[in-house]
Structure formats: C-alpha cells, structure tokens
Design a protein around this motif. Structure first.
Motif, PDB file in Angstrom:
ATOM      1  N   VAL A 197     -13.572  -4.017   0.341  1.00 50.06           N
ATOM      2  CA  VAL A 197     -13.733  -2.478  -0.168  1.00 50.06           C
ATOM      3  C   VAL A 197     -13.002  -2.426  -1.570  1.00 50.06           C
ATOM      4  CG1 VAL A 197     -12.552  -0.288   0.702  1.00 50.06           C
ATOM      5  CG2 VAL A 197     -13.006  -2.153   2.476  1.00 50.06           C
ATOM      6  N   ILE A 287      -7.052   1.614   1.937  1.00 53.64           N
ATOM      7  CA  ILE A 287      -7.083   0.573   2.678  1.00 53.64           C
ATOM      8  C   ILE A 287      -5.660  -0.170   3.196  1.00 53.64           C
ATOM      9  CG2 ILE A 287      -7.877  -1.932   2.165  1.00 53.64           C
ATOM     10  CD1 ILE A 287      -9.111  -0.794  -0.774  1.00 53.64           C
ATOM     11  N   LEU A 305      -4.192   1.149  -1.642  1.00 51.16           N
ATOM     12  CA  LEU A 305      -4.087  -0.126  -1.175  1.00 51.16           C
ATOM     13  C   LEU A 305      -2.582  -0.124  -0.463  1.00 51.16           C
ATOM     14  CD1 LEU A 305      -5.181  -3.085  -0.213  1.00 51.16           C
ATOM     15  CD2 LEU A 305      -4.631  -3.662  -2.513  1.00 51.16           C
TER      16      LEU A 305
END
Ligand code: ARG
Ligand code: ZN
Length: 464
Positions: A197, A287, A305
């Motif tokens: 990703v 993510i 993230l």
C-alpha cells in the motif's frame, strides 16, 4: 523530451574560436550540487542543485527474506549548472546508474549516493536519473532513539514504511529533505497473499505466477518523508466517500479495534474540511499494522500509517496533517510545530466538539504544569536539536500557541487565518515567518509579542 544542454561542447566551440583563450578547460563548466539542503537540524539531508519533479519507483519485496529489488527513475530539473550531484540513500547495493540513458560513474559515502555527469547539465534543464539497487533495507535510528525508514516486522509479517524525518533514504534514492516535493508512481510486487500500500490512487493491481503487483499514483506534490510502500497481509476495504476514493488496509489482528474508528474517517475529513478548507488530495484511507513496538503513527500522504489500531485522537491528528504538513509542507525541520502543533490543536477541537475539555480550559490545564515540566523544555518555534523534533513542546505548546492566537484575534479571524494558510500554500511550502505575517495581516493586530512568547521564548511563559 529532454532539453539537456551540452555546455562542454559550447565551451569547446568557444575555445576553438579563440574567445576563451588556449587555457580553456575541456571539463564540464558546472559545479557539483551541494550534499545537503542546508537544514541545520539534518545537515546531510537533501541535495542541492536539483529538484525532483517525479519519482517512478518499481519495487519487489520478499517479506520472508526481507529482500528488496528496485529501480528508481527520477525526473529531475537542474537548479544550477551541474557537473554532478548527490542523492540520499542509506544502505542497499547500487548496481547501475544512468543519466538520460547513459551509464554514469557513481560512488557511495555514508548516506550519499554521489553521481558524476559526463556532460554538464545546465541550470533549468530536465534530466532523468535511473538507479538499479537492492538488498535488505534497514531503518535509521534517530537521535531521539526512535527509528524510521523501511522497518521489516518480525517473521514474515511485512514492512512498516515511514520516513519522518529521514527514513525515505532507507528504501529509495531521493532528494530527502521536505523542501523538495514531487509526484510519485510506486509499483510494488509482493508474494500472493500480501498487499503493498502506497500513497494516492491504486491504478492497477494484478496477480500472476504467485505474485501480486500494485501500482499506486500520487498526483499531488509530496515530500519524500511522506511516501510509503507498506506491506502486509491486510484486510482491504475500498469505497467512495462522495467523490473521494477511500482505501483502508488493516492487519486482521487489529481489525476489531480499528473498524469502528476507521468508519469515522469520512466524517473526520468532512469536519476538518469545514475548519481548514477543502481536503487537499484525491484519495484517502489508512494503513493499520500490528506492531505497537514501533510506537508512532505517520501522516503518510493521503493514507496515514498506524502501528496499531488508532484511537479517535490519533485518527483526527493524522488526518489534520493532510492539510498541515502534507499539503502545506515545512522548508526547515525547525518549523515542525506548523505540523505537530496544528495536528494537536485539531485533536483538541475534536475533543471539545464531542463533549470533552473546552479549548480555554485545556490551555489553562496545561499552563498549570510546573516550570520543570517537559512541556517547557524548549520553545516550539526553535527546537534547536534534532532529538527534540517530536518532543512535547512541538505538539502541546505549539497547540497552546494556536489557542493563544485564537483568543487574541477572535474566532472569525482565527479560522480565516487557517483557511487562508491552507489555500495560499496548498501543495507547496510554508514557514513560521509566513504564518506570523498572515496572522497579523488577517487580524490587523500586532502579534509580535504573542509569537515571541509562545513560539520563541525559553521556559514557561510568565503569563497565560
Ligand atoms: N509526525 C508523526 C506524528 O503524527 C510523528 C513521527 C515520528 N517519527 C519518529 N521518527 N519518531 O506525530
Ligand atoms: Zn503529528
């Protein structure tokens, strides 16, 4: 098309015609770009003499062996006559480098990949650098003891890929200072069952012969530290929130905790848009990894993230960074409060709007902390040392400065300042001095003493 100029040829012609005299050098007339963008907190980071317009990164990663094979193609523009230049790259083996398709000599020195040019590239000319490289990436340990960069998770779980402040160089050759921003194509091949990703929009995805390839495209300029290519066996969800494509990738072990919070991402984006102006990017998401030992989240552009399932505060914080840090980017690390102070202030506003502590009460609570508290360890507008970048003052005292500003200028001017800031510097850069000038301009007030006290004075201010 390349409009690279061959100045050696021009110099030779001049020499032949007698204009330069007999001693005219036949060597390139440009000089080497400086190693480092001139940031006192990270002097080696970034590269003088060039701007990278676009990175096309093609990676293949094996989680089980932690091996990376890669090619990076940088579309660059010279910002001076160049006889050579450096890129940031820490570790990994460089196999081959070309400039405009021709092999060029290179050497390694610490975090620098030094590239020599056969012919000078003229100031303003475009050129293309291609680097073939590979090996086992390792994160860098920062002076505050945290690490950033390509971080393999234990076993064959995958990789947490975050680059603030200097980890981009652990996985691709780059102009690694935030003063340079670029668009990106990131294509990652991983064994079937894994998902890679990155930032922006997923252009294509296909699986063949036991491997899956994901091609991501980021159209808005992005600082290298905000790039990611995180790998895991994720539970992926894709949906539209109005016209915004949302892509979330969550480690199944975090799913129970993450799902409820991530479901509120569209609402957080809408709420922040009402305060900060239009959402700056054409994609969104998250993510979520499963390794809280990492200890932080990062506002990777379009798709933050998280080391573990975020709580609401963290979701609000990383989403606010999309305006403050990602779209409007700092030019020097000392301005970090423009990122962390603003993202923290967003958390405080969210909390206040959802039955939590009011903004003035929050300011008063923090102000009540003793003069020995970490909160007063350094002035947020001038951290002075790299190890302080992500210290309490950058976050909380930075946010206190914003509440002080709001109380001094009133709500209307305050939100006018925020919206004008994100509009005027959208997809670009902003400095603290520019923010101070905008605040004074919009409010019509002299705010010099306020900023001097809250951003620049050492120790606890004598009054709130
Ligand atoms: N900017 C991140 C945040 O949202 C923090 C990054 C910390 N990086 C590090 N190497 N410790 O707060
Ligand atoms: Zn932050």
């Amino acid at each position: 098309m390349t409009n690279r100029l061959f100045l050696t040829t021009a110099a030779t012609v001049l020499a032949v015609s007698g204009l330069l005299g007999a001693a005219a050098p036949a060597t390139p007339v440009g000089t080497k770009g400086a190693a480092g963008a001139g940031d006192p907190l990270l002097p080696l980071s970034g590269d003088g003499g060039l701007h990278v317009r676009h990175y096309a990164l093609t990676l293949a990663y094996q989680p089980a062996t932690q091996h990376l094979e890669a090619t990076a193609v940088l579309s660059a523009t010279a910002t001076q006559d160049l006889s050579g230049f450096d890129l940031d790259l820490a570790g990994l083996d460089v196999r081959h480098v070309t400039v405009d398709g021709e092999a060029v000599p290179f050497s390694r020195d610490g975090q620098k990949l030094q590239i020599s040019l056969a012919d000078t590239v003229a100031d303003g000319a475009d050129f293309t650098v291609a680097v073939d490289y590979g090996g086992t990436p390792h994160p860098v340990i920062d002076t505050d003891g945290t690490s950033d960069g390509w971080t393999a998770l234990p076993g064959d779980q995958g990789a947490f890929v975050a680059g603030e402040p200097q980890g981009a160089m652990t996985w691709f050759p780059c102009n690694g200072h935030p003063s340079d921003k670029s668009t990106y194509d990131v294509t990652v091949t991983v064994p079937q069952g894994y998902t890679a990703v990155s930032n922006g929009v997923l252009r294509t995805q296909h699986t063949a012969a036991g491997h899956s390839t994901f091609h991501w495209h980021e159209t808005a300029p992005m600082a290298a530290y905000l790039a990611t290519a995180s790998v895991g066996r994720f539970d992926v969800r894709q949906y539209w929130s109005g016209r915004l494509p949302v892509y979330t990738a969550v480690d199944p072990a975090e799913k129970n905790d993450a799902d409820g919070v991530l479901a509120r991402l569209p609402a957080v984006i809408a709420w922040e848009s009402s305060l900060f102006g239009p959402y700056p990017f054409d994609a969104a998401g998250a993510i979520v990894m499963h390794d809280k030992a990492i200890g932080y989240a990062l506002e990777t552009q379009t798709r933050p993230l998280y080391d573990e399932a975020p709580d609401m505060d963290t979701l609000v914080h990383e989403t606010a960074h999309q305006w403050f840090g990602d779209s409007v980017t700092i030019t020097q690390w000392k301005d970090i409060w423009l990122n962390e102070g603003f993202a923290t202030y967003a958390e405080w506003m969210w909390d206040a709007a959802h039955g939590g502590t009011g903004l003035h009460a929050r300011l008063a609570q923090l102000y009540a902390r003793p003069a020995t508290d970490q909160l007063w360890a350094y002035p947020p507008g001038d951290p002075g040392q790299l190890s302080r970048l992500f210290g309490v003052p950058s976050y909380a005292r930075g946010a206190m400065a914003l509440q002080e500003l709001r109380e001094a200028v009133g709500d209307q001017a305050f939100f006018g300042i925020l919206k004008q800031w994100t509009a005027a510097h959208r997809h670009g850069h902003g400095t603290t001095a520019q923010f101070e000038a905008l605040s004074a301009g919009v409010s019509g007030k002299n705010l010099d003493a306020l900023f001097a006290t809250w951003l620049y004075s050492a120790g606890k201010p004598t009054k709130m």
